[in-house]
Structures are given as structure tokens and as C-alpha cells.
Write a protein that holds these residues in place. Structure first.
Motif, PDB file in Angstrom:
ATOM      1  N   LEU A  74       0.818  -1.204   0.000  1.00 46.36           N
ATOM      2  CA  LEU A  74       0.000   0.000   0.000  1.00 46.36           C
ATOM      3  C   LEU A  74       0.857   1.261   0.000  1.00 46.36           C
ATOM      4  O   LEU A  74       0.591   2.214  -0.733  1.00 46.36           O
ATOM      5  CB  LEU A  74      -0.936   0.009   1.209  1.00 46.36           C
ATOM      6  CG  LEU A  74      -2.164  -0.869   1.104  1.00 46.36           C
ATOM      7  CD1 LEU A  74      -2.910  -0.909   2.427  1.00 46.36           C
ATOM      8  CD2 LEU A  74      -3.081  -0.379   0.009  1.00 46.36           C
ATOM      9  N   VAL A  75       1.889   1.265   0.831  1.00 45.57           N
ATOM     10  CA  VAL A  75       2.788   2.419   0.894  1.00 45.57           C
ATOM     11  C   VAL A  75       3.504   2.605  -0.440  1.00 45.57           C
ATOM     12  O   VAL A  75       3.593   3.724  -0.957  1.00 45.57           O
ATOM     13  CB  VAL A  75       3.797   2.260   2.054  1.00 45.57           C
ATOM     14  CG1 VAL A  75       4.898   3.300   1.988  1.00 45.57           C
ATOM     15  CG2 VAL A  75       3.071   2.337   3.392  1.00 45.57           C
ATOM     16  N   LEU A  76       3.971   1.538  -1.018  1.00 48.74           N
ATOM     17  CA  LEU A  76       4.650   1.599  -2.312  1.00 48.74           C
ATOM     18  C   LEU A  76       3.711   2.101  -3.403  1.00 48.74           C
ATOM     19  O   LEU A  76       4.088   2.955  -4.212  1.00 48.74           O
ATOM     20  CB  LEU A  76       5.206   0.219  -2.685  1.00 48.74           C
ATOM     21  CG  LEU A  76       6.007   0.139  -3.973  1.00 48.74           C
ATOM     22  CD1 LEU A  76       7.257   1.007  -3.857  1.00 48.74           C
ATOM     23  CD2 LEU A  76       6.389  -1.301  -4.252  1.00 48.74           C
ATOM     24  N   ALA A  77       2.483   1.633  -3.410  1.00 44.94           N
ATOM     25  CA  ALA A  77       1.502   2.079  -4.413  1.00 44.94           C
ATOM     26  C   ALA A  77       1.190   3.553  -4.239  1.00 44.94           C
ATOM     27  O   ALA A  77       1.072   4.303  -5.216  1.00 44.94           O
ATOM     28  CB  ALA A  77       0.232   1.246  -4.296  1.00 44.94           C
ATOM     29  N   PHE A  78       1.074   3.999  -2.985  1.00 43.98           N
ATOM     30  CA  PHE A  78       0.783   5.403  -2.729  1.00 43.98           C
ATOM     31  C   PHE A  78       1.911   6.294  -3.243  1.00 43.98           C
ATOM     32  O   PHE A  78       1.663   7.280  -3.937  1.00 43.98           O
ATOM     33  CB  PHE A  78       0.578   5.630  -1.224  1.00 43.98           C
ATOM     34  CG  PHE A  78       0.425   7.066  -0.853  1.00 43.98           C
ATOM     35  CD1 PHE A  78      -0.761   7.725  -1.121  1.00 43.98           C
ATOM     36  CD2 PHE A  78       1.464   7.758  -0.266  1.00 43.98           C
ATOM     37  CE1 PHE A  78      -0.915   9.061  -0.782  1.00 43.98           C
ATOM     38  CE2 PHE A  78       1.323   9.090   0.070  1.00 43.98           C
ATOM     39  CZ  PHE A  78       0.132   9.740  -0.188  1.00 43.98           C
ATOM     40  N   PHE A  79       3.138   5.966  -2.909  1.00 43.27           N
ATOM     41  CA  PHE A  79       4.265   6.779  -3.367  1.00 43.27           C
ATOM     42  C   PHE A  79       4.454   6.694  -4.876  1.00 43.27           C
ATOM     43  O   PHE A  79       4.806   7.674  -5.513  1.00 43.27           O
ATOM     44  CB  PHE A  79       5.556   6.390  -2.637  1.00 43.27           C
ATOM     45  CG  PHE A  79       5.609   6.907  -1.230  1.00 43.27           C
ATOM     46  CD1 PHE A  79       5.549   8.267  -0.971  1.00 43.27           C
ATOM     47  CD2 PHE A  79       5.709   6.039  -0.166  1.00 43.27           C
ATOM     48  CE1 PHE A  79       5.585   8.748   0.317  1.00 43.27           C
ATOM     49  CE2 PHE A  79       5.751   6.513   1.135  1.00 43.27           C
ATOM     50  CZ  PHE A  79       5.679   7.860   1.378  1.00 43.27           C
ATOM     51  N   GLY A  80       4.192   5.541  -5.443  1.00 42.95           N
ATOM     52  CA  GLY A  80       4.306   5.395  -6.894  1.00 42.95           C
ATOM     53  C   GLY A  80       3.312   6.263  -7.632  1.00 42.95           C
ATOM     54  O   GLY A  80       3.660   6.956  -8.592  1.00 42.95           O
ATOM     55  N   SER A  81       2.071   6.276  -7.160  1.00 41.77           N
ATOM     56  CA  SER A  81       1.058   7.106  -7.820  1.00 41.77           C
ATOM     57  C   SER A  81       1.333   8.591  -7.590  1.00 41.77           C
ATOM     58  O   SER A  81       1.094   9.415  -8.469  1.00 41.77           O
ATOM     59  CB  SER A  81      -0.344   6.731  -7.334  1.00 41.77           C
ATOM     60  OG  SER A  81      -0.495   7.037  -5.965  1.00 41.77           O
ATOM     61  N   CYS A 130       4.292  10.003  -7.277  1.00 45.21           N
ATOM     62  CA  CYS A 130       5.409  10.372  -8.152  1.00 45.21           C
ATOM     63  C   CYS A 130       4.930  10.542  -9.595  1.00 45.21           C
ATOM     64  O   CYS A 130       5.343  11.466 -10.285  1.00 45.21           O
ATOM     65  CB  CYS A 130       6.509   9.324  -8.087  1.00 45.21           C
ATOM     66  SG  CYS A 130       7.381   9.309  -6.513  1.00 45.21           S
ATOM     67  N   THR A 131       4.039   9.673 -10.034  1.00 39.98           N
ATOM     68  CA  THR A 131       3.503   9.770 -11.386  1.00 39.98           C
ATOM     69  C   THR A 131       2.717  11.059 -11.561  1.00 39.98           C
ATOM     70  O   THR A 131       2.853  11.753 -12.566  1.00 39.98           O
ATOM     71  CB  THR A 131       2.600   8.556 -11.689  1.00 39.98           C
ATOM     72  OG1 THR A 131       3.368   7.370 -11.533  1.00 39.98           O
ATOM     73  CG2 THR A 131       2.039   8.627 -13.084  1.00 39.98           C
ATOM     74  N   THR A 132       1.920  11.401 -10.562  1.00 36.78           N
ATOM     75  CA  THR A 132       1.135  12.635 -10.620  1.00 36.78           C
ATOM     76  C   THR A 132       2.046  13.855 -10.657  1.00 36.78           C
ATOM     77  O   THR A 132       1.818  14.786 -11.438  1.00 36.78           O
ATOM     78  CB  THR A 132       0.190  12.723  -9.402  1.00 36.78           C
ATOM     79  OG1 THR A 132      -0.676  11.595  -9.418  1.00 36.78           O
ATOM     80  CG2 THR A 132      -0.632  13.994  -9.424  1.00 36.78           C
ATOM     81  N   MET A 133       3.085  13.866  -9.849  1.00 38.42           N
ATOM     82  CA  MET A 133       4.009  15.001  -9.833  1.00 38.42           C
ATOM     83  C   MET A 133       4.752  15.121 -11.162  1.00 38.42           C
ATOM     84  O   MET A 133       4.953  16.231 -11.655  1.00 38.42           O
ATOM     85  CB  MET A 133       5.009  14.872  -8.679  1.00 38.42           C
ATOM     86  CG  MET A 133       4.385  15.124  -7.317  1.00 38.42           C
ATOM     87  SD  MET A 133       3.545  16.716  -7.196  1.00 38.42           S
ATOM     88  CE  MET A 133       4.852  17.856  -7.505  1.00 38.42           C
ATOM     89  N   ASP A 134       5.133  14.006 -11.746  1.00 37.59           N
ATOM     90  CA  ASP A 134       5.791  14.040 -13.057  1.00 37.59           C
ATOM     91  C   ASP A 134       4.870  14.655 -14.105  1.00 37.59           C
ATOM     92  O   ASP A 134       5.285  15.478 -14.914  1.00 37.59           O
ATOM     93  CB  ASP A 134       6.210  12.637 -13.500  1.00 37.59           C
ATOM     94  CG  ASP A 134       7.416  12.115 -12.742  1.00 37.59           C
ATOM     95  OD1 ASP A 134       8.119  12.926 -12.103  1.00 37.59           O
ATOM     96  OD2 ASP A 134       7.644  10.888 -12.789  1.00 37.59           O
ATOM     97  N   ARG A 135       3.603  14.258 -14.086  1.00 39.56           N
ATOM     98  CA  ARG A 135       2.626  14.788 -15.044  1.00 39.56           C
ATOM     99  C   ARG A 135       2.418  16.281 -14.833  1.00 39.56           C
ATOM    100  O   ARG A 135       2.424  17.060 -15.793  1.00 39.56           O
ATOM    101  CB  ARG A 135       1.291  14.053 -14.894  1.00 39.56           C
ATOM    102  CG  ARG A 135       0.242  14.498 -15.895  1.00 39.56           C
ATOM    103  CD  ARG A 135      -1.073  13.757 -15.716  1.00 39.56           C
ATOM    104  NE  ARG A 135      -1.579  13.749 -14.360  1.00 39.56           N
ATOM    105  CZ  ARG A 135      -2.237  14.766 -13.784  1.00 39.56           C
ATOM    106  NH1 ARG A 135      -2.472  15.861 -14.466  1.00 39.56           N
ATOM    107  NH2 ARG A 135      -2.671  14.671 -12.542  1.00 39.56           N
TER     108      ARG A 135
END
Length: 70
Positions: free
Chosen positions: A11-18, A20-25
Motif C-alpha cells: 500500500l505504501v509503495l503504491a501510494f508513493f508510486g502514484s 510520483c507519477t502525478t508530480m511528473d505529469r
């Protein structure tokens, strides 16, 4: 207990992954908009800034109107 820890880690990994993707966008969108604004003529830039200000004021008005009703 091991399963709970594994699920929590996922869950923590999924949260940080999403996140990071949002910030990149968002960073990409900002860079593209900045490049467009840089290439605008002074008249176009003034119109763009005026529109940005109007949009911001509309957004803030909606925010403060909602909080007054609480």
C-alpha cells in the motif's frame, strides 16, 4: 503478521508510486505551459495573465462562498 506487513508495504509503495507519477505529469504540464507563455507576444501574454487572474478569482470566490455556508 507477515501478511499484514506485506500488504502495508504494498500500500505504501503504491501510494508513493502514484504520487510520483502525478508530480511528473504536473511538472510536464507546467514546463509545457511555461514554454508557451515564453513564446507569446506581449499582447497575448497580457491577455493570458488577465485570464489566469480571472480564473483564479472565480476559483477563490467559489471556495470562500462554500466556506461561508458551513
Amino acid at each position: 503478521m507477515k501478511t499484514r506487513g506485506t500488504l502495508l508495504a504494498l500500500l505504501v509503495l503504491a501510494f508513493f508510486g502514484s504520487s510520483c507519477t502525478t508530480m511528473d505529469r504536473l511538472n510536464t504540464e507546467f514546463e509545457e505551459e511555461s514554454a508557451q507563455v515564453t513564446q507569446m507576444s506581449p499582447a497575448e501574454r497580457a491577455e493570458w495573465e488577465k485570464q489566469q487572474h480571472e480564473d483564479f478569482m472565480i476559483e477563490m470566490k467559489g471556495y470562500f462562498d462554500q466556506s461561508d455556508n458551513d
